[in-house]
Motif scaffolding. Structure first.
Motif, PDB file in Angstrom:
ATOM      1  N   UNK A  80      65.290 -20.337  10.118  1.00 22.50           N
ATOM      2  CA  UNK A  80      64.690 -20.897  11.338  1.00 22.50           C
ATOM      3  C   UNK A  80      65.121 -22.347  11.537  1.00 22.50           C
ATOM      4  N   UNK A  81      65.099 -23.127  10.454  1.00 26.92           N
ATOM      5  CA  UNK A  81      65.533 -24.519  10.590  1.00 26.92           C
ATOM      6  C   UNK A  81      67.031 -24.595  10.860  1.00 26.92           C
ATOM      7  N   UNK A  82      67.808 -23.745  10.235  1.00 23.37           N
ATOM      8  CA  UNK A  82      69.263 -23.744  10.465  1.00 23.37           C
ATOM      9  C   UNK A  82      69.573 -23.497  11.943  1.00 23.37           C
ATOM     10  N   UNK A  83      68.867 -22.535  12.553  1.00 25.81           N
ATOM     11  CA  UNK A  83      69.067 -22.264  13.989  1.00 25.81           C
ATOM     12  C   UNK A  83      68.629 -23.458  14.832  1.00 25.81           C
ATOM     13  N   UNK A  84      67.482 -24.018  14.490  1.00 29.00           N
ATOM     14  CA  UNK A  84      66.954 -25.186  15.221  1.00 29.00           C
ATOM     15  C   UNK A  84      67.914 -26.369  15.113  1.00 29.00           C
TER      16      UNK A  84
END
Length: 157
Positions: A145-149
């Motif tokens: 999720x953080x990687x996408x964000x």
């Protein structure tokens, strides 16, 4: 040690304290070492007000999102949620960006022209001292999720 109980030095090692320190340095430079430099005029005062007001607005928008998401705003703690809504859909660090804008506005308002370099130094300190460790905690906690964000939203603007 529990994450709920931070050491005292971590409670004072927070961005507002750093902002205050840099603002005091700018004030001292403008008051005692102006170096014959000045940008004092009504346009500069207006720009200073816009920067300070814009910085405060960014911070308020960010605090509002933290409150809605019911997660911590304390830099040394791991948040329970990854905020991607509101102002966080435009910048990953609206509070730090707001701090930098406030400092730039104060430097202009104080007519401490030589202290404009402090804005760059402040951003560097905040990035190294807070942003990078925070992003590492977010990576460990929220993984993909953080990687996408991180790919979608820039660190500053």
């Amino acid at each position: 040690m529990s994450e709920q109980r931070l050491p005292f030095w971590k409670w004072i090692d927070i961005p507002p304290v750093w902002l205050l320190g840099f603002a005091l340095l700018a004030w001292a430079q403008g008051r005692w070492w102006p170096l014959g430099l000045s940008l004092a005029n009504p346009v500069t005062d207006l720009l200073a007000g816009v920067l300070i007001g814009g910085g405060i607005l960014l911070m308020l928008l960010a605090f509002s999102e933290f409150r809605k998401q019911r997660t911590t705003v304390v830099p040394h703690r791991t948040p329970s949620r990854l905020i991607q809504s509101g102002i966080f859909s435009r910048t990953r660090n609206p509070i730090y960006l707001g701090d930098a804008l406030v400092l730039a506005g104060l430097v202009l308002r104080l007519d401490a022209v030589a202290s404009l370099v402090l804005v760059v130094l402040f951003v560097w300190v905040i990035e190294r001292r807070f942003i990078i460790p925070e992003e590492n905690r977010l990576r460990r906690t929220f993984h993909a999720d953080f990687a996408r964000y991180e790919r979608k939203v820039r660190r500053w603007v």
